[in-house]
Design a protein around this motif. Sequence first.
Motif, PDB file in Angstrom:
ATOM      1  N   GLY A  81       0.793  -1.226   0.000  1.00 34.99           N
ATOM      2  CA  GLY A  81       0.000   0.000   0.000  1.00 34.99           C
ATOM      3  C   GLY A  81       0.823   1.272   0.000  1.00 34.99           C
ATOM      4  O   GLY A  81       0.322   2.336  -0.371  1.00 34.99           O
ATOM      5  N   GLU A  82       2.104   1.170   0.376  1.00 32.25           N
ATOM      6  CA  GLU A  82       2.947   2.364   0.370  1.00 32.25           C
ATOM      7  C   GLU A  82       3.157   2.886  -1.046  1.00 32.25           C
ATOM      8  O   GLU A  82       3.351   4.079  -1.250  1.00 32.25           O
ATOM      9  CB  GLU A  82       4.291   2.087   1.051  1.00 32.25           C
ATOM     10  CG  GLU A  82       5.128   1.021   0.417  1.00 32.25           C
ATOM     11  CD  GLU A  82       4.817  -0.374   0.906  1.00 32.25           C
ATOM     12  OE1 GLU A  82       5.495  -1.304   0.435  1.00 32.25           O
ATOM     13  OE2 GLU A  82       3.924  -0.550   1.732  1.00 32.25           O
ATOM     14  N   TRP A  83       3.094   1.994  -2.046  1.00 31.14           N
ATOM     15  CA  TRP A  83       3.216   2.435  -3.432  1.00 31.14           C
ATOM     16  C   TRP A  83       2.021   3.292  -3.820  1.00 31.14           C
ATOM     17  O   TRP A  83       2.179   4.365  -4.418  1.00 31.14           O
ATOM     18  CB  TRP A  83       3.329   1.239  -4.373  1.00 31.14           C
ATOM     19  CG  TRP A  83       4.631   0.516  -4.252  1.00 31.14           C
ATOM     20  CD1 TRP A  83       4.847  -0.679  -3.644  1.00 31.14           C
ATOM     21  CD2 TRP A  83       5.891   0.948  -4.750  1.00 31.14           C
ATOM     22  NE1 TRP A  83       6.172  -1.005  -3.729  1.00 31.14           N
ATOM     23  CE2 TRP A  83       6.830  -0.032  -4.410  1.00 31.14           C
ATOM     24  CE3 TRP A  83       6.311   2.070  -5.450  1.00 31.14           C
ATOM     25  CZ2 TRP A  83       8.169   0.075  -4.750  1.00 31.14           C
ATOM     26  CZ3 TRP A  83       7.642   2.168  -5.793  1.00 31.14           C
ATOM     27  CH2 TRP A  83       8.555   1.181  -5.433  1.00 31.14           C
ATOM     28  N   SER A  84       0.827   2.827  -3.504  1.00 31.14           N
ATOM     29  CA  SER A  84      -0.369   3.608  -3.824  1.00 31.14           C
ATOM     30  C   SER A  84      -0.399   4.907  -3.038  1.00 31.14           C
ATOM     31  O   SER A  84      -0.813   5.950  -3.558  1.00 31.14           O
ATOM     32  CB  SER A  84      -1.632   2.801  -3.528  1.00 31.14           C
ATOM     33  OG  SER A  84      -1.764   1.745  -4.436  1.00 31.14           O
ATOM     34  N   ALA A  85       0.034   4.864  -1.791  1.00 34.00           N
ATOM     35  CA  ALA A  85       0.049   6.080  -0.983  1.00 34.00           C
ATOM     36  C   ALA A  85       1.030   7.101  -1.554  1.00 34.00           C
ATOM     37  O   ALA A  85       0.719   8.304  -1.612  1.00 34.00           O
ATOM     38  CB  ALA A  85       0.410   5.742   0.460  1.00 34.00           C
ATOM     39  N   ALA A  86       2.188   6.664  -1.994  1.00 35.32           N
ATOM     40  CA  ALA A  86       3.171   7.583  -2.580  1.00 35.32           C
ATOM     41  C   ALA A  86       2.644   8.172  -3.883  1.00 35.32           C
ATOM     42  O   ALA A  86       2.767   9.381  -4.132  1.00 35.32           O
ATOM     43  CB  ALA A  86       4.494   6.866  -2.812  1.00 35.32           C
ATOM     44  N   GLY A  87       2.038   7.331  -4.730  1.00 37.33           N
ATOM     45  CA  GLY A  87       1.453   7.836  -5.977  1.00 37.33           C
ATOM     46  C   GLY A  87       0.309   8.787  -5.715  1.00 37.33           C
ATOM     47  O   GLY A  87       0.166   9.812  -6.395  1.00 37.33           O
ATOM     48  N   GLY A  88      -0.523   8.468  -4.703  1.00 35.03           N
ATOM     49  CA  GLY A  88      -1.634   9.354  -4.359  1.00 35.03           C
ATOM     50  C   GLY A  88      -1.152  10.689  -3.813  1.00 35.03           C
ATOM     51  O   GLY A  88      -1.717  11.746  -4.130  1.00 35.03           O
ATOM     52  N   GLY A 159       1.472   9.291 -13.303  1.00 36.96           N
ATOM     53  CA  GLY A 159       1.205   9.827 -14.650  1.00 36.96           C
ATOM     54  C   GLY A 159       0.129  10.895 -14.629  1.00 36.96           C
ATOM     55  O   GLY A 159       0.203  11.893 -15.350  1.00 36.96           O
ATOM     56  N   LEU A 160      -0.866  10.716 -13.795  1.00 38.82           N
ATOM     57  CA  LEU A 160      -1.926  11.710 -13.637  1.00 38.82           C
ATOM     58  C   LEU A 160      -1.358  13.014 -13.077  1.00 38.82           C
ATOM     59  O   LEU A 160      -1.695  14.111 -13.547  1.00 38.82           O
ATOM     60  CB  LEU A 160      -3.005  11.151 -12.708  1.00 38.82           C
ATOM     61  CG  LEU A 160      -4.291  11.931 -12.571  1.00 38.82           C
ATOM     62  CD1 LEU A 160      -5.031  11.948 -13.897  1.00 38.82           C
ATOM     63  CD2 LEU A 160      -5.148  11.293 -11.501  1.00 38.82           C
TER      64      LEU A 160
END
Length: 181
Positions: A81-88, A159-160
């Motif tokens: 989940g740290e990947w999604s949190a960093a991207g978010g 990317g967003l």
Amino acid sequence: MADQTQPWAERTVEVPPQAGVGVPPQRDGFRRGVAAVGQPRSPRTEPFPVVEHEPTGTGWPGEPAARRSLSSRMAQLRVGGEWSAAGGLFAFVCWGIWALSGQGDLSGPLLVLVLSLLVAVGLFALFRLVGRLVLERQLGRVRRSARGAHLATAVFLAGLGVAWLQQTEWVVSAWNWISSN
């Protein structure tokens, strides 16, 4: 014999060998000073009978697969989940720069942010579904985490964020100035 009242005067008295008394006979061909190495020992018990078992990965044949608890499935979703949190976080900061540089009402950019995050959640669910169909059902592997889905979602969110920064005029001009020098 020496005087026994003195402790330093004690000594061992040798006894002459007696006839008929010696080393008792040993069992199983025991020889004194020779180790029994490499001789197979007979088993003391009978081995258990062999039960045929087909390895299915889920237990005994015909037995249904054990269901995992909701807490273990949620714990599996948290791994990575740290990947999604960093991207978010990156997408949120880039959105903030883009929204504040517009100098207008924030209701439109806020709607864009909410819809973009809903698309990211949908992509995460899609990646999990594809992983379940391909990895678990087709290849028969066990997924231990959601790391791949989190990483793919983080790439989308990054990317967003870059797309939002490309729509901000002063960021684009600063990038062009840095890259030209």
